[in-house]
Design a protein around this motif. Structure first.
Motif, PDB file in Angstrom:
ATOM      1  N   GLY A  20       0.785  -1.225   0.000  1.00 31.45           N
ATOM      2  CA  GLY A  20       0.000   0.000   0.000  1.00 31.45           C
ATOM      3  C   GLY A  20       0.817   1.274   0.000  1.00 31.45           C
ATOM      4  O   GLY A  20       0.265   2.364  -0.093  1.00 31.45           O
ATOM      5  N   TYR A  21       2.135   1.135   0.098  1.00 25.17           N
ATOM      6  CA  TYR A  21       3.001   2.311   0.126  1.00 25.17           C
ATOM      7  C   TYR A  21       2.996   2.978  -1.243  1.00 25.17           C
ATOM      8  O   TYR A  21       2.861   2.312  -2.277  1.00 25.17           O
ATOM      9  N   ASP A  22       3.191   4.310  -1.291  1.00 27.76           N
ATOM     10  CA  ASP A  22       3.105   5.049  -2.547  1.00 27.76           C
ATOM     11  C   ASP A  22       4.463   5.323  -3.189  1.00 27.76           C
ATOM     12  O   ASP A  22       4.571   6.159  -4.076  1.00 27.76           O
ATOM     13  N   GLY A  23       5.484   4.615  -2.767  1.00 26.45           N
ATOM     14  CA  GLY A  23       6.823   4.809  -3.328  1.00 26.45           C
ATOM     15  C   GLY A  23       7.451   3.485  -3.740  1.00 26.45           C
ATOM     16  O   GLY A  23       6.792   2.443  -3.773  1.00 26.45           O
ATOM     17  N   ARG A  26       7.242  -0.234  -2.109  1.00 23.99           N
ATOM     18  CA  ARG A  26       6.139  -1.190  -2.241  1.00 23.99           C
ATOM     19  C   ARG A  26       6.628  -2.452  -2.937  1.00 23.99           C
ATOM     20  O   ARG A  26       6.008  -3.504  -2.846  1.00 23.99           O
TER      21      ARG A  26
END
Length: 149
Positions: A20-23, A26
């Protein structure tokens, strides 16, 4: 007698992914972690004791941290078991990879909290965990201090 802090350093290689991380993190990737473990206590004052003058034998501290952290996390890939990464974890496990499923997002911040709980439970009476420093890269680390918690 005075309180003394002693520190032992450890290193281990671990892979992880942040669901779910935006960088970039992930994606599955790894780090050469460095863990500094600092405990505090009074040196043993009994001059008949085999460990006279020690807060804790560095070898005893090493055994605790190796069993609880290094041997578990070294060359493992860590995933949050509450995410769809469990599908990837199962596939990797089926291919005989070392996979570790945890109850948290495997960030340095959350790992250092987990490590503190595990180490505190194993320390002998009179020895207190003072701090942990988990270095993820040359320039990035998370720290835990007993005085903050």
């Amino acid at each position: 007698m005075a309180q003394i802090r002693i520190t032992k350093m450890f290193s281990f290689e671990t892979g992880h992914a942040l669901y779910g991380y935006d960088g970039k993190c992930r994606n599955v990737h790894g780090h050469s972690y460095k863990l500094s473990v600092t405990v505090i206590g009074q040196p043993i004052s009994d001059n008949n004791h085999v460990k006279f003058g020690m807060v804790i034998d560095f070898g005893d501290l090493k055994k605790i941290v190796k069993e609880e952290i290094v041997d578990v996390f070294d060359h493992a890939t860590v995933f949050n078991k509450n995410t769809p990464h469990v599908e990837l974890a199962k596939e990797l496990s089926d291919r005989d990879h070392n996979v570790l499923l945890v109850d948290y997002q495997p960030t340095s911040e959350m790992m250092v909290l987990d490590f503190a709980d595990k180490i505190k439970k194993r320390l002998p009476a009179g020895i207190t965990l003072h701090s942990l420093k988990l270095q993820e890269t040359e320039t990035s680390f998370a720290e835990w201090f007993a005085s903050d918690n």
